[in-house]
Structures are given as structure tokens and as C-alpha cells.
Design a protein around this motif. Sequence first.
Motif, PDB file in Angstrom:
ATOM      1  N   GLY A  69      -1.703  12.549  -5.712  1.00 52.66           N
ATOM      2  CA  GLY A  69      -1.872  11.876  -4.440  1.00 52.66           C
ATOM      3  C   GLY A  69      -2.274  10.054  -4.669  1.00 52.66           C
ATOM      4  O   GLY A  69      -1.732   9.254  -4.086  1.00 52.66           O
ATOM      5  N   ILE A  70      -3.264   9.936  -5.809  1.00 54.13           N
ATOM      6  CA  ILE A  70      -3.412   8.409  -6.057  1.00 54.13           C
ATOM      7  C   ILE A  70      -2.494   7.848  -6.732  1.00 54.13           C
ATOM      8  O   ILE A  70      -2.074   6.755  -6.330  1.00 54.13           O
ATOM      9  N   ALA A  71      -1.296   8.542  -7.609  1.00 53.92           N
ATOM     10  CA  ALA A  71      -0.340   8.034  -8.174  1.00 53.92           C
ATOM     11  C   ALA A  71       0.803   7.568  -7.004  1.00 53.92           C
ATOM     12  O   ALA A  71       1.347   6.558  -7.101  1.00 53.92           O
ATOM     13  N   LEU A  72       0.844   8.529  -6.124  1.00 52.43           N
ATOM     14  CA  LEU A  72       1.906   8.377  -4.958  1.00 52.43           C
ATOM     15  C   LEU A  72       1.299   7.171  -4.179  1.00 52.43           C
ATOM     16  O   LEU A  72       2.130   6.132  -3.688  1.00 52.43           O
ATOM     17  N   LEU A  73       0.281   6.925  -3.944  1.00 55.38           N
ATOM     18  CA  LEU A  73      -0.307   5.848  -3.222  1.00 55.38           C
ATOM     19  C   LEU A  73      -0.352   4.454  -3.717  1.00 55.38           C
ATOM     20  O   LEU A  73       0.212   3.366  -3.345  1.00 55.38           O
ATOM     21  N   ALA A  74      -0.444   4.571  -5.122  1.00 56.08           N
ATOM     22  CA  ALA A  74      -0.233   3.480  -6.008  1.00 56.08           C
ATOM     23  C   ALA A  74       1.295   2.956  -6.028  1.00 56.08           C
ATOM     24  O   ALA A  74       1.579   1.737  -5.996  1.00 56.08           O
ATOM     25  N   ALA A 121       2.071   1.530  -2.750  1.00 64.02           N
ATOM     26  CA  ALA A 121       1.334   0.079  -2.485  1.00 64.02           C
ATOM     27  C   ALA A 121       2.257  -0.921  -3.253  1.00 64.02           C
ATOM     28  O   ALA A 121       2.221  -2.052  -2.732  1.00 64.02           O
ATOM     29  N   LEU A 122       2.623  -0.482  -4.416  1.00 65.47           N
ATOM     30  CA  LEU A 122       3.524  -1.422  -5.375  1.00 65.47           C
ATOM     31  C   LEU A 122       5.028  -1.654  -4.734  1.00 65.47           C
ATOM     32  O   LEU A 122       5.490  -3.071  -4.423  1.00 65.47           O
ATOM     33  N   LEU A 123       5.609  -0.752  -4.048  1.00 62.47           N
ATOM     34  CA  LEU A 123       6.854  -0.997  -3.301  1.00 62.47           C
ATOM     35  C   LEU A 123       6.503  -1.762  -2.195  1.00 62.47           C
ATOM     36  O   LEU A 123       7.485  -2.609  -1.763  1.00 62.47           O
ATOM     37  N   GLY A 124       5.520  -1.327  -1.516  1.00 64.97           N
ATOM     38  CA  GLY A 124       5.137  -2.210  -0.266  1.00 64.97           C
ATOM     39  C   GLY A 124       5.005  -3.637  -0.451  1.00 64.97           C
ATOM     40  O   GLY A 124       5.160  -4.705   0.213  1.00 64.97           O
ATOM     41  N   TRP A 125       4.197  -4.033  -1.717  1.00 63.59           N
ATOM     42  CA  TRP A 125       4.074  -5.573  -2.158  1.00 63.59           C
ATOM     43  C   TRP A 125       5.276  -6.056  -2.531  1.00 63.59           C
ATOM     44  O   TRP A 125       5.452  -7.342  -2.071  1.00 63.59           O
ATOM     45  N   ILE A 126       6.126  -5.285  -2.976  1.00 60.05           N
ATOM     46  CA  ILE A 126       7.497  -6.024  -3.617  1.00 60.05           C
ATOM     47  C   ILE A 126       8.051  -6.229  -2.185  1.00 60.05           C
ATOM     48  O   ILE A 126       9.053  -7.440  -2.129  1.00 60.05           O
ATOM     49  N   VAL A 127       8.293  -5.487  -1.338  1.00 58.06           N
ATOM     50  CA  VAL A 127       9.165  -5.699  -0.128  1.00 58.06           C
ATOM     51  C   VAL A 127       8.359  -6.970   0.855  1.00 58.06           C
ATOM     52  O   VAL A 127       8.994  -7.746   1.280  1.00 58.06           O
ATOM     53  N   TYR A 128       7.044  -6.812   0.713  1.00 53.98           N
ATOM     54  CA  TYR A 128       6.380  -7.891   1.272  1.00 53.98           C
ATOM     55  C   TYR A 128       6.725  -9.372   0.668  1.00 53.98           C
ATOM     56  O   TYR A 128       7.010 -10.394   1.293  1.00 53.98           O
TER      57      TYR A 128
END
Length: 289
Positions: free
Chosen positions: A25-30, A33-40
Motif C-alpha cells: 500500500g505504501i509503495a502504491l501511494l508513493a 504521488a510521483l505520477l501526480g507530481w509529474i502531471v502537476y
Amino acid sequence: MTVESSALYDIPGPKALARHRLYGGIALLAIAALLGWIVYMLFHTQQFTESKWMAFEYKGVQELLLRGLGNTLKAFGWTVLFALPFGALFAAGRLSDHRPVRMLSTLVVEFFRAMPLLVMIFFIFVALKVAPLWALVAGLVLYNGSVLAEVFRAGVLAVPKGQKEAAFALGMRKTQVMAYVLVPQANRAMLPAIISQLVVALKDTSLGFLITYEEFLHAGKLIATNLDYDLPFIPVVMVIAPIYIGMCLLLSWFARWVERQGRRRPSMRGGAPVASAEVAMGLPPTAQQ
């Protein structure tokens, strides 16, 4: 409820399973979060504005990309056409019983395998005055063909020695042993490595833009550095990269298809069918007489 045991590792208990789920779960969240930061960041740097993507609406730009893609596939096709026979020839030379042939083949393979690919391409293009397409193809053939020669040699040597000895015991010559016994059995083991090297060759065709060969990456570079389209570097990468990835995945799919077809062939599945054993009642014929 019984828990199955394994000789290779301990079966995780309830606490270990809970930890594994937590780590997952922690790995999926990380990753999310990384994909979200890239899109942002893509939106923050205005990479999706109309001015950066309008270039792909023009027919001239589309034709430029298609022409570049065609040139990439052309260079790759010529590379495959020459690299596979090159690798097979020098692999046979390295497996030869004649020492001069074996030494010469080893020298050629090790030299071109160790030589940087870009240096070979530039040398052929600048020093030998070869056209960009053939300079690129020659460099790719020399390098990838040398790597494939090692793949072929390792695949043949990986076949159990008993197969070779049995073939010689039947009176077969070495060429027959190679053609009918060793190479067909080695094909299956070599196929993943061969396709992997062909994927490398496909990606290395992008080095052609350094010698002004108008391949796919060269076309993308011309679009990305165009001031009229607000330097659409990221959009060009987002268009070109999936196409390269798709071509590599297509090669992998083709390798799996060839492997499945090989397994369906009777010659690859085994020899002649064996009659089922039957139980005969009574004494053996010699004992009955």
C-alpha cells in the motif's frame, strides 16, 4: 485449515502478510504521488497549451514524422537483414575446429563488441565517406552482429553434450550435427536474447540523427526546436516515446508468437509417437516353448 509448506521459503504468517500488504500500500501511494507530481508539473509548466500541440495538426509535420518513422524502420530492417547472418557466420567461426578460423572470428567479434557504437558510426560516416543510412546500418550491423554471435555461440554450447555425442555416434558430420541437432534445440533458448538485442538495435537507430540521417528522432528534434510552435519539446517526447515503446513491445509479441508456433510444430514437440505399453499374461515366449 492446513498451511502448505515450501522447501524454498517459509510460508508467511498472518503478521507477515499484514506487513506485506502495508508495504504494498505504501509503495502504491508513493507511485501515485510521483505520477501526480509529474502531471502537476506538466500542467504547471504549461505543456498542454494549444500552442505547443498545434504543430501536430499540420499535414507537413505529420508527413515529417511518418517519413522519419519510415526511415527508422528502413535502417532497422537492413540492420536485421545483415546482423543475423553476420552473427551466425562468426558464431560458427568461433565454434570451428580450425584454430586460425576460431582466432580470427574471436578477434573480429571481441573488437566490434568492445568498440563504442557511436565511434564506429562516425568513423564510417566521416572517414569512409559513406551515406548516412549505410553508415548507420554498418555500425549497427558490426556491433549488434558481434553481440548476436556470442548469443548464438552460447546457445549452441548450452545444449547438453550428450546430444552432440549421440549424433556423432550415429555417423553424422559436424555440419549435420549443427544444422539438425544443436541449432534447433538452441533456438528456443536463444530467442529471448535475440529479440532483446534486436530491440536494442531498434532503439540505437536514433543515433542516426547525429550524422544527419532523417530518422524518427531527427524529425522530432526538428519539431521540438521550432520557435514557431513555442519549442514543444515535451509534447514531442510524449508523441515519440510511446511509438518507440510500441515498436519494442511489438517485437516482443512477435518473439512470443514465433515461440508458440515452434512449440506447435511436430518436429519441435518430439519424435515419433510411442506405442502404449500393454500387459501380457502368462510366461514369456521362450519359457513357454
